[in-house]
Design an enzyme around this catalytic site. Structure first.
Site, PDB file in Angstrom:
ATOM      1  N   LEU A  72       0.796  -1.228   0.000  1.00 26.58           N
ATOM      2  CA  LEU A  72       0.000   0.000   0.000  1.00 26.58           C
ATOM      3  C   LEU A  72       0.827   1.277   0.000  1.00 26.58           C
ATOM      4  O   LEU A  72       0.302   2.353  -0.260  1.00 26.58           O
ATOM      5  CB  LEU A  72      -0.917   0.008   1.237  1.00 26.58           C
ATOM      6  CG  LEU A  72      -1.978  -1.086   1.306  1.00 26.58           C
ATOM      7  CD1 LEU A  72      -2.650  -1.070   2.677  1.00 26.58           C
ATOM      8  CD2 LEU A  72      -3.001  -0.919   0.199  1.00 26.58           C
TER       9      LEU A  72
ATOM     10  N   CYS B  95      11.677   1.714  12.721  1.00 27.52           N
ATOM     11  CA  CYS B  95      10.263   1.921  12.405  1.00 27.52           C
ATOM     12  C   CYS B  95       9.355   1.424  13.522  1.00 27.52           C
ATOM     13  O   CYS B  95       8.274   1.958  13.730  1.00 27.52           O
ATOM     14  CB  CYS B  95       9.901   1.194  11.113  1.00 27.52           C
ATOM     15  SG  CYS B  95      10.443   2.028   9.615  1.00 27.52           S
TER      16      CYS B  95
ATOM     17  N   HIS C  85      11.280   8.143   4.364  1.00 21.55           N
ATOM     18  CA  HIS C  85      11.393   8.856   5.634  1.00 21.55           C
ATOM     19  C   HIS C  85      12.863   9.087   5.939  1.00 21.55           C
ATOM     20  O   HIS C  85      13.729   8.314   5.507  1.00 21.55           O
ATOM     21  CB  HIS C  85      10.789   8.050   6.793  1.00 21.55           C
ATOM     22  CG  HIS C  85       9.297   7.925   6.750  1.00 21.55           C
ATOM     23  ND1 HIS C  85       8.633   6.764   7.094  1.00 21.55           N
ATOM     24  CD2 HIS C  85       8.333   8.821   6.421  1.00 21.55           C
ATOM     25  CE1 HIS C  85       7.332   6.946   6.969  1.00 21.55           C
ATOM     26  NE2 HIS C  85       7.128   8.171   6.566  1.00 21.55           N
TER      27      HIS C  85
ATOM     28  N   GLU D 270       4.572  12.820   9.261  1.00 21.60           N
ATOM     29  CA  GLU D 270       4.839  11.381   9.384  1.00 21.60           C
ATOM     30  C   GLU D 270       5.477  11.020  10.728  1.00 21.60           C
ATOM     31  O   GLU D 270       5.983   9.915  10.898  1.00 21.60           O
ATOM     32  CB  GLU D 270       5.736  10.935   8.230  1.00 21.60           C
ATOM     33  CG  GLU D 270       5.135  11.179   6.858  1.00 21.60           C
ATOM     34  CD  GLU D 270       4.122  10.125   6.436  1.00 21.60           C
ATOM     35  OE1 GLU D 270       4.398   8.930   6.617  1.00 21.60           O
ATOM     36  OE2 GLU D 270       3.054  10.509   5.919  1.00 21.60           O
TER      37      GLU D 270
ATOM     38  N   ARG E   9       6.662  13.173   1.836  1.00 20.85           N
ATOM     39  CA  ARG E   9       5.485  13.084   2.701  1.00 20.85           C
ATOM     40  C   ARG E   9       5.471  14.121   3.818  1.00 20.85           C
ATOM     41  O   ARG E   9       4.407  14.508   4.288  1.00 20.85           O
ATOM     42  CB  ARG E   9       5.414  11.689   3.312  1.00 20.85           C
ATOM     43  CG  ARG E   9       5.379  10.571   2.282  1.00 20.85           C
ATOM     44  CD  ARG E   9       5.282   9.223   2.955  1.00 20.85           C
ATOM     45  NE  ARG E   9       5.389   8.118   2.010  1.00 20.85           N
ATOM     46  CZ  ARG E   9       5.295   6.848   2.349  1.00 20.85           C
ATOM     47  NH1 ARG E   9       5.076   6.516   3.612  1.00 20.85           N
ATOM     48  NH2 ARG E   9       5.402   5.888   1.446  1.00 20.85           N
TER      49      ARG E   9
END
Length: 448
Positions: free
Chosen positions: A23, A372, A251, A176, A215
């Site tokens: 996704l 993460c 990121h 984010e 982002r």
């Protein structure tokens, strides 16, 4: 390792709907593994092993629970009607991509849960949390509501903690979370310098990537700094290089990681990198701390190597002797150039004196490494005491959660399983039990 003040890591517990739906556009690993069968049970056990191992080394380690998935609230918002089972079956038939988004276990990556400013930095001397709006991706944009509830339950004492709502979910304020934020300091309860990294600037213009989206916006980072009461002389903003975003660095924590006075990063991490170092060095010096950059040359580790191995999506942890230990995924040992670099790094006599390897294969295949999975929260002794006590990892909680995973998680999950309404029943049963095990009360919609 725990002393007067410490940096606690709160890891996201992998949810029962962990799957590979591909996704996340711009996340190379996520897209490359689309449609593979996932193993939610193994994923959760791998994450728990990392949590337990770090707790055993003396680090403060907490647990962030999964979110309820699939989100029938999202599906109903998108026009599906009926009871839960009918909504899920109709979404699978009419819009499978929406069911995939509603079923994602992406909240496991707690680095995107929020941005955190410790009490040593904030105007009111409280720890401030702003859940990330994650506005770029549909499957992540729904997380902040539950994240705010979870953070409010764990950090519930308003004398010590301020849990804000997310920023408005507009592209102008794309946020984010801690994946684009690092704090540098001496002692964890002393004043530090907060480092915000953005991919694009909406107002005023700046170079931007052309293949993959940027982002995080500068405007979002600035809004969070204001909201948290940070002073201008204790904040540094830097832009990611657009070409490395286009290479899969979606990121900042895929290309850089920092802790205390040390920044470990690739030579191609930032626009005007020398000026970034100078700004950090100058502002950190005002706190009495000497900044140190450990820069990895492209000749040793390319950006492609960094993206493939997640060398920089590692945890950098203080050992207590002035040195740091790097927590890296198994993929770093499997890349010969990265493995050779790591061996040279620890032999060099620099601030990073050790590295430890963890198998997080299930998370890595979806594009999330050790960094993460965790949200960093610097806490003093009073703040530690104010955290909901049941979320701290120890041997007993590890055994309890391992048994909970074994009872409730499937060991295979593909799209056809997402279309099974029974999966939602299993998830709700598991989460209802989990909130009792952790002692955090009814935080999910189905419990209210």
């Amino acid at each position: 390792m725990t002393k007067h003040a410490t940096e606690a890591n709160f890891d996201g517990l992998v949810g029962p709907t962990h799957n590979y739906a591909g996704l996340s556009f711009g996340n190379v690993a996520s897209q490359a593994n689309e449609k593979r069968l996932a193993n939610p049970k193994q994923a959760a056990l791998q994450g728990l092993h990392k949590m337990k191992s770090l707790a055993a080394l003396g680090y403060r380690q907490g647990v962030l629970p999964p979110h309820e998935r699939p989100s029938t609230d999202l599906l109903r918002t998108l026009g599906f009607k009926g009871d839960d089972a009918y909504v899920i079956r109709e979404a699978a038939r009419m819009a499978p991509e929406l069911l995939s988004a509603a079923s994602s276990a992406s909240a496991m990556w707690a680095a995107n849960a929020a941005t955190v400013s410790p009490s040593g930095d904030t105007a009111d001397a409280r720890v401030h949390f702003t859940p990330a709006n994650l506005a770029f991706n549909l499957h992540r944009s729904i997380e902040h509501v539950t994240t705010q509830r979870l953070l409010g339950a764990i950090f519930h004492d308003e004398r010590h903690f301020a849990v804000h709502p997310a920023l408005p979910g507009t592209p102008v304020l794309g946020d984010e979370g801690a994946a684009n934020h690092t704090r540098f300091c001496g002692d964890y309860d002393a004043r530090g310098v907060e480092f915000f990294v953005y991919g694009r600037r909406v107002y005023g213009g700046a170079a931007a990537p052309v293949k993959y989206p940027a982002r995080q916006t500068l405007e979002a980072s600035q809004a969070i700094a204001r909201r948290h009461g940070l002073s201008d002389d204790a904040v540094v903003y830097a832009q990611q290089r657009p070409d490395v975003i286009d290479a899969g660095v979606f990121h900042n924590d895929v290309i850089a990681v920092g802790n205390q006075q040390v920044l470990f990063c690739h030579a191609h991490a930032f626009v005007d990198q020398a000026s970034v170092y100078e700004a950090l060095r100058e502002k950190l010096a005002r706190t009495g701390v000497t900044f140190e950059a450990v820069e990895v040359p492209d000749s040793d580790v390319t950006v492609a190597d960094a993206v493939g191995s997640y060398l920089f999506n590692s945890q950098l942890l203080a050992r207590g002797d002035g040195k740091q230990v790097l927590i890296v995924p198994q993929e770093c040992r499997e890349n010969t150039r990265v493995a050779a670099y790591l061996d040279r790094l620890v032999e060099s006599g620099g601030p990073i004196a050790e590295y430890r390897v963890f198998d997080l294969r299930e998370s890595m295949r979806n594009g999330g490494g050790p960094a993460c999975l965790r949200l960093r929260v610097a806490l003093n002794e009073a703040e530690i005491d104010a955290v909901a006590p049941g979320v701290w990892m120890n041997d007993a909680l590890y055994d309890t959660l391992t048994a909970w995973v074994e009872r409730h998680y499937r060991d295979r999950l593909g799209f056809d399983d997402l279309a099974d309404p029974q999966l939602l029943v299993e998830v709700r049963t598991a989460l209802d039990e989990l909130t009792g095990l952790l002692g955090i009360g009814p935080v999910y919609g189905f419990q209210r």
